[in-house]
Design an enzyme around this catalytic site. Structure first.
Site: not given
Ligand code: FE
Ligand code: ZN
Length: 255
Positions: A56, A58, A60-61, A114, A133, A171
């Site tokens: 996805h 985001h 942090d990915h 999410h 996530d 995570h």
């Molecule tokens: Fe994440």
């Molecule tokens: Zn995420």
């Protein structure tokens, strides 16, 4: 077909994942939170990155995608762009598509909630689920873009996978998830056992993943929103699973 899977910490609490096929030497990174630890893990193993499978949009990915693609010329696979633009994607996939990583096959499940674009990758022969996530150990992702019924449907898709599949999530949130889950199902024996295991692992500074999907089905309250004990735990006996799920998620947000 045997595959080697490595996991390592990235950023604050993300996991980096590499899956490697010794026969073809293909190696995929599942998401790319940041390039540094992924490069280090590749060099440690003597592997060369061939593919990046994005779940996805985001940051942090996907934060490491551009650098890794440039360094290795890796192919980047990502979700059909419904809501956002993910840069550097070569191949877009949706529900039921199969991604080839050398000799390995990853089946794509659309798991929105999410984010609307969230997908999960299932390596059936390796019995490995990369759920990022959507599903965490003893938890699930926050519902940022979708609705509670949508996220509940996504969790049901993942719950339908066999008990002996391993969950690799995005995570290290398990300790906080366990603390919350015990407020809902304090008498759940599988959850209490998991709580002890997680305390032990964290005290030893070890990751709490992967876990078996069968164990998650018994202990993860977010996968159990259709269980009477979970509905009772949030005083919603007789309400729909999606409603109970929504209440669980809202309580967790405030916890
Ligand atoms: Fe994440
Ligand atoms: Zn995420």
């Amino acid at each position: 077909m045997a595959a080697d899977i490595r996991l390592f910490p990235c950023l604050t609490d993300n996991f980096g994942y590499l899956i490697h096929n010794p026969a073809t030497k293909a190696t995929a990174s599942i998401d790319a939170p940041e390039a540094g630890p992924i490069v280090k893990a590749l060099e440690h193993e003597g592997w060369r990155l061939t593919d990046i499978l994005i779940t996805h949009h985001h940051g942090d990915h996907v934060g490491g995608v551009a650098e890794l693609k440039q360094k290795y010329g890796a192919r980047v696979v990502g979700p059909h762009d419904k809501t956002t633009k993910i840069a550097n994607v070569d191949h877009r996939v949706g529900q039921g598509d199969v991604v080839k990583v050398g000799g390995l096959l990853a089946r794509v499940l659309e798991t929105p909630g999410h984010t609307l674009d969230h997908i999960s990758y299932v390596f059936d022969l390796e019995k490995a689920l990369f759920a990022a996530d959507t599903l965490f150990s003893i938890g699930c992702g926050r519902v940022f873009e979708g609705t509670y019924p949508m996220m509940w449907d996504s969790l049901l898709k993942l719950r339908a996978l066999p008990d002996d599949f391993k969950l690799y999530c995005g995570h290290e949130y398990t300790a906080a998830n366990v603390k919350f889950a015990l407020t809902v199902e304090p008498e759940n024996a599988a959850l209490k056992a998991r709580a002890e295991e997680v305390a032990r692992l964290r005290a030893a500074n070890k990751p709490t993943v992967p876990t078996l999907l069968g164990d998650e089905k018994k202990a993860n309250v977010f996968l159990r929103a259709d269980e009477p004990s979970v509905a009772a735990g949030v005083r919603m006996k007789g309400r729909s699973a999606a409603e109970v799920f929504g209440e669980l998620r809202e309580r967790k947000n405030k916890s």
